[in-house]
Design a protein around this motif. Structure first.
Motif, PDB file in Angstrom:
ATOM      1  N   ALA A 158      85.606   9.435 103.238  1.00 42.61           N
ATOM      2  CA  ALA A 158      86.085   8.475 102.185  1.00 42.61           C
ATOM      3  C   ALA A 158      87.607   9.179 101.836  1.00 42.61           C
ATOM      4  O   ALA A 158      88.438   8.232 101.692  1.00 42.61           O
ATOM      5  N   LYS A 159      87.596  10.370 101.778  1.00 38.73           N
ATOM      6  CA  LYS A 159      89.095  11.117 101.373  1.00 38.73           C
ATOM      7  C   LYS A 159      89.887  10.745 102.196  1.00 38.73           C
ATOM      8  O   LYS A 159      91.140  10.628 101.923  1.00 38.73           O
ATOM      9  N   LYS A 160      89.685  10.502 103.623  1.00 44.03           N
ATOM     10  CA  LYS A 160      90.786  10.026 104.347  1.00 44.03           C
ATOM     11  C   LYS A 160      91.268   8.841 104.064  1.00 44.03           C
ATOM     12  O   LYS A 160      92.606   8.363 104.324  1.00 44.03           O
ATOM     13  N   ILE A 161      90.488   7.785 103.657  1.00 50.74           N
ATOM     14  CA  ILE A 161      90.885   6.435 103.271  1.00 50.74           C
ATOM     15  C   ILE A 161      92.150   6.572 102.065  1.00 50.74           C
ATOM     16  O   ILE A 161      93.100   6.096 102.304  1.00 50.74           O
ATOM     17  N   TYR A 162      91.685   7.513 101.181  1.00 54.66           N
ATOM     18  CA  TYR A 162      92.595   7.649 100.021  1.00 54.66           C
ATOM     19  C   TYR A 162      94.205   8.183 100.271  1.00 54.66           C
ATOM     20  O   TYR A 162      95.036   7.885  99.952  1.00 54.66           O
ATOM     21  N   GLU A 163      93.956   8.953 101.431  1.00 53.55           N
ATOM     22  CA  GLU A 163      95.162   9.677 101.904  1.00 53.55           C
ATOM     23  C   GLU A 163      96.065   8.778 102.777  1.00 53.55           C
ATOM     24  O   GLU A 163      97.074   8.671 102.536  1.00 53.55           O
ATOM     25  N   ALA A 164      95.420   7.919 103.641  1.00 53.01           N
ATOM     26  CA  ALA A 164      96.043   7.045 104.564  1.00 53.01           C
ATOM     27  C   ALA A 164      96.692   5.991 103.610  1.00 53.01           C
ATOM     28  O   ALA A 164      97.634   5.503 104.118  1.00 53.01           O
ATOM     29  N   LYS A 165      96.023   5.602 102.702  1.00 54.23           N
ATOM     30  CA  LYS A 165      96.579   4.483 101.765  1.00 54.23           C
ATOM     31  C   LYS A 165      97.425   5.111 100.599  1.00 54.23           C
ATOM     32  O   LYS A 165      98.272   4.080 100.046  1.00 54.23           O
ATOM     33  N   ARG A 211      96.234   6.101  97.918  1.00 56.59           N
ATOM     34  CA  ARG A 211      95.173   5.279  96.584  1.00 56.59           C
ATOM     35  C   ARG A 211      94.888   6.340  95.685  1.00 56.59           C
ATOM     36  O   ARG A 211      94.249   7.558  96.240  1.00 56.59           O
ATOM     37  N   PRO A 212      95.201   6.057  94.670  1.00 61.08           N
ATOM     38  CA  PRO A 212      94.397   6.893  93.442  1.00 61.08           C
ATOM     39  C   PRO A 212      92.849   7.225  93.787  1.00 61.08           C
ATOM     40  O   PRO A 212      92.153   6.016  93.844  1.00 61.08           O
ATOM     41  N   SER A 213      92.395   8.292  93.511  1.00 56.20           N
ATOM     42  CA  SER A 213      90.969   8.610  93.745  1.00 56.20           C
ATOM     43  C   SER A 213      89.919   8.015  93.085  1.00 56.20           C
ATOM     44  O   SER A 213      88.710   8.261  92.988  1.00 56.20           O
ATOM     45  N   ASP A 214      90.499   7.750  91.911  1.00 56.20           N
ATOM     46  CA  ASP A 214      89.672   7.022  90.808  1.00 56.20           C
ATOM     47  C   ASP A 214      89.373   5.599  90.933  1.00 56.20           C
ATOM     48  O   ASP A 214      88.533   4.827  90.586  1.00 56.20           O
ATOM     49  N   ASN A 215      90.041   4.977  91.971  1.00 59.41           N
ATOM     50  CA  ASN A 215      89.764   3.591  92.334  1.00 59.41           C
ATOM     51  C   ASN A 215      88.730   3.447  93.570  1.00 59.41           C
ATOM     52  O   ASN A 215      89.015   3.690  94.655  1.00 59.41           O
ATOM     53  N   PRO A 216      87.625   3.023  93.146  1.00 64.12           N
ATOM     54  CA  PRO A 216      86.411   2.853  93.873  1.00 64.12           C
ATOM     55  C   PRO A 216      86.637   2.262  95.025  1.00 64.12           C
ATOM     56  O   PRO A 216      87.442   1.283  95.208  1.00 64.12           O
ATOM     57  N   LEU A 217      85.623   2.455  96.005  1.00 64.36           N
ATOM     58  CA  LEU A 217      85.716   1.769  97.428  1.00 64.36           C
ATOM     59  C   LEU A 217      84.353   0.782  97.487  1.00 64.36           C
ATOM     60  O   LEU A 217      83.433   1.115  96.773  1.00 64.36           O
ATOM     61  N   THR A 220      82.696   6.064  95.080  1.00 60.72           N
ATOM     62  CA  THR A 220      82.522   5.296  94.098  1.00 60.72           C
ATOM     63  C   THR A 220      83.649   5.636  92.990  1.00 60.72           C
ATOM     64  O   THR A 220      83.366   5.039  91.693  1.00 60.72           O
ATOM     65  N   GLY A 221      84.465   6.474  93.236  1.00 62.86           N
ATOM     66  CA  GLY A 221      85.482   6.983  92.238  1.00 62.86           C
ATOM     67  C   GLY A 221      84.943   7.712  91.053  1.00 62.86           C
ATOM     68  O   GLY A 221      85.290   7.161  89.968  1.00 62.86           O
ATOM     69  N   GLY A 222      83.639   8.213  91.314  1.00 65.54           N
ATOM     70  CA  GLY A 222      83.025   9.026  90.263  1.00 65.54           C
ATOM     71  C   GLY A 222      82.049   8.054  89.489  1.00 65.54           C
ATOM     72  O   GLY A 222      81.320   8.420  88.367  1.00 65.54           O
ATOM     73  N   LEU A 223      81.898   6.748  89.782  1.00 63.22           N
ATOM     74  CA  LEU A 223      81.072   5.945  88.838  1.00 63.22           C
ATOM     75  C   LEU A 223      79.472   5.920  89.397  1.00 63.22           C
ATOM     76  O   LEU A 223      79.412   6.343  90.586  1.00 63.22           O
ATOM     77  N   ASP A 224      78.655   5.863  88.547  1.00 62.25           N
ATOM     78  CA  ASP A 224      77.215   5.784  88.838  1.00 62.25           C
ATOM     79  C   ASP A 224      76.639   4.304  89.487  1.00 62.25           C
ATOM     80  O   ASP A 224      75.635   4.039  89.849  1.00 62.25           O
ATOM     81  N   ALA A 254      86.606  -2.355  86.322  1.00 59.49           N
ATOM     82  CA  ALA A 254      86.958  -2.358  87.845  1.00 59.49           C
ATOM     83  C   ALA A 254      88.548  -1.619  87.876  1.00 59.49           C
ATOM     84  O   ALA A 254      89.378  -2.063  87.574  1.00 59.49           O
ATOM     85  N   PRO A 255      88.275  -0.466  88.018  1.00 57.20           N
ATOM     86  CA  PRO A 255      89.170   0.585  87.783  1.00 57.20           C
ATOM     87  C   PRO A 255      90.616   0.219  88.500  1.00 57.20           C
ATOM     88  O   PRO A 255      91.406   0.457  88.199  1.00 57.20           O
ATOM     89  N   GLY A 256      90.436  -0.467  89.792  1.00 56.90           N
ATOM     90  CA  GLY A 256      91.647  -0.749  90.421  1.00 56.90           C
ATOM     91  C   GLY A 256      92.579  -1.735  89.532  1.00 56.90           C
ATOM     92  O   GLY A 256      93.566  -1.860  89.837  1.00 56.90           O
ATOM     93  N   MET A 257      92.084  -2.322  88.639  1.00 57.81           N
ATOM     94  CA  MET A 257      92.624  -3.387  87.851  1.00 57.81           C
ATOM     95  C   MET A 257      94.020  -2.952  87.234  1.00 57.81           C
ATOM     96  O   MET A 257      94.823  -3.487  86.538  1.00 57.81           O
TER      97      MET A 257
END
Ligand code: AMP
Ligand code: MG
Length: 351
Positions: A52-59, A61-67, A115-119, A232-235
């Protein structure tokens, strides 16, 4: 890294042999971009935090934005979620597989790195035959945000993915153009009242028909200020943005056309390259500027389908400013206007 590109010969009759290597890459922690019915996704094993970390790197993308974790069938859901609330069950029955993501309380097996740290965990079951089969063959849930560099318009063709991801990921599966063109609808079913977090092709009207009362997250309607943490953190991030500054013009059609023509003329006189987003119905109304027809007002699906490609086209043509017509916010229009407003950084002019 050399990115391998695999072209699907027949989407209507997927050949497993064409997907086997991709499935193996996903299983072993690598990244594969693939078509879905909404936009192209950038996939990794959702249960593997390192992947999952590789996704954030390739994009970028900020790591608190869940997948979003993608599954291929209903049997794969209970492994990821603590419970399936009634609203989730109803919506799954009606709209899965399809362009609908739901938020559930997560089981421990889903890492916080996904999940960007979410439950809670966001889950979707795509209907695209390539996406669905690939997930099945991988045998793991697949985290897959849009396969674009963070902040750029989402990819709706393999060429868009190649632009952003070539050399950064193991494989791109070319399945031609996607169908819908805007990302999935997101509904939070983990609370008391289901809440719409992102509008998409499963419209508010369709959700209400199935569930009765549905709330709307305020982040859909306008910009979120820096100090609130949206559901929705990405917002909170600038999204879908073309390089040029964009103005969305709302109002009576005649007034919109006049405003855009006046501004386009002034911008041109000031030596700026102007892009205009118009429709089939209005294409003959603009004498100045580079026109991109986004679709037909008679068929809103065409507008959703072309939206991101049009924004990327303006990047390609290096315009300095973009003026866009607006659409009604009913049904699919809610998703269209949500993406256009974000692309314009909420720079909206009422005429
Ligand atoms: P995408 O950009 O298509 O990958 O969709 C990811 C978006 O889904 C995020 O930006 C969030 O807005 C939303 N999302 C994903 N997981 C959650 C979650 N657990 N709770 C709330 N929203 C989520
Ligand atoms: Mg995205």
């Amino acid at each position: 890294m050399i990115t391998k590109i695999v072209t699907i010969t027949d989407k209507t009759n997927v050949n497993d042999e064409e997907l086997r290597e991709a499935a193996e890459i996903l299983r072993s922690g690598g990244l594969v971009a693939f078509p879905t019915e909404t936009v192209y996704g950038l996939g990794a094993n959702a249960l593997d935090e390192t992947a999952a970390k590789k996704i954030y790197e390739a994009k970028g993308r900020p790591s608190d934005n869940p997948l979003i974790a993608h599954i291929s069938c209903m049997e794969e859901l209970p492994a990821l979620v603590k419970e399936i609330p009634e609203a989730g069950r109803k919506l799954a029955e009606k709209y899965w597989p399809g362009p609908l993501t739901m938020i559930f309380p997560k089981k421990a097996v889903v890492p916080y790195g996904t999940t960007g740290g979410l439950d809670t965990v966001a889950v979707r079951m795509p209907s695209d035959p390539v996406a669905n089969r690939l997930i099945r063959l991988a045998g793991v849930p697949v985290a897959a945000p849009s396969a674009n560099t963070s902040g750029r318009p989402s990819p709706t063709k393999a060429e868009h993915v190649i632009e952003d991801m070539n050399g950064k990921i193991e494989m791109i599966i070319d399945g031609g153009e996607v169908g819908i063109g805007v990302e999935s609808t997101i509904v939070d079913v983990s609370g008391k009242v289901p809440t719409l977090l992102r509008p998409g092709a499963i419209t508010m009207e369709m959700l209400e028909e199935t569930l009765g009362k549905v709330e709307v997250d305020p982040a859909i309607l306008g910009p979120v200020s820096g100090n609130v943490r949206p559901k929705a953190p990405g917002m909170k991030y600038r999204h879908y943005a073309p390089q040029a500054e964009m103005t969305l013009v709302e109002g009576d059609m005649q007034a919109v056309v006049e405003y855009i023509n006046r501004e386009a003329k002034a911008a041109k006189a000031a030596g700026r390259k102007v892009g205009i987003i118009c429709t089939e119905e209005s294409r003959s109304c603009y004498p100045e500027g580079i026109l991109e027809v986004i679709g037909s007002r008679e068929h809103e699906e065409t507008v959703a389908h072309n939206l991101f490609a049009v924004l990327r086209e303006f990047d390609e043509r290096q315009v300095d400013c973009i003026f866009s017509e607006s659409f009604s916010r009913d049904r699919l229009g809610q998703a269209i206007m949500n993406r256009l407003c974000k692309a314009a950084g909420y720079h909206i002019v009422e005429v």
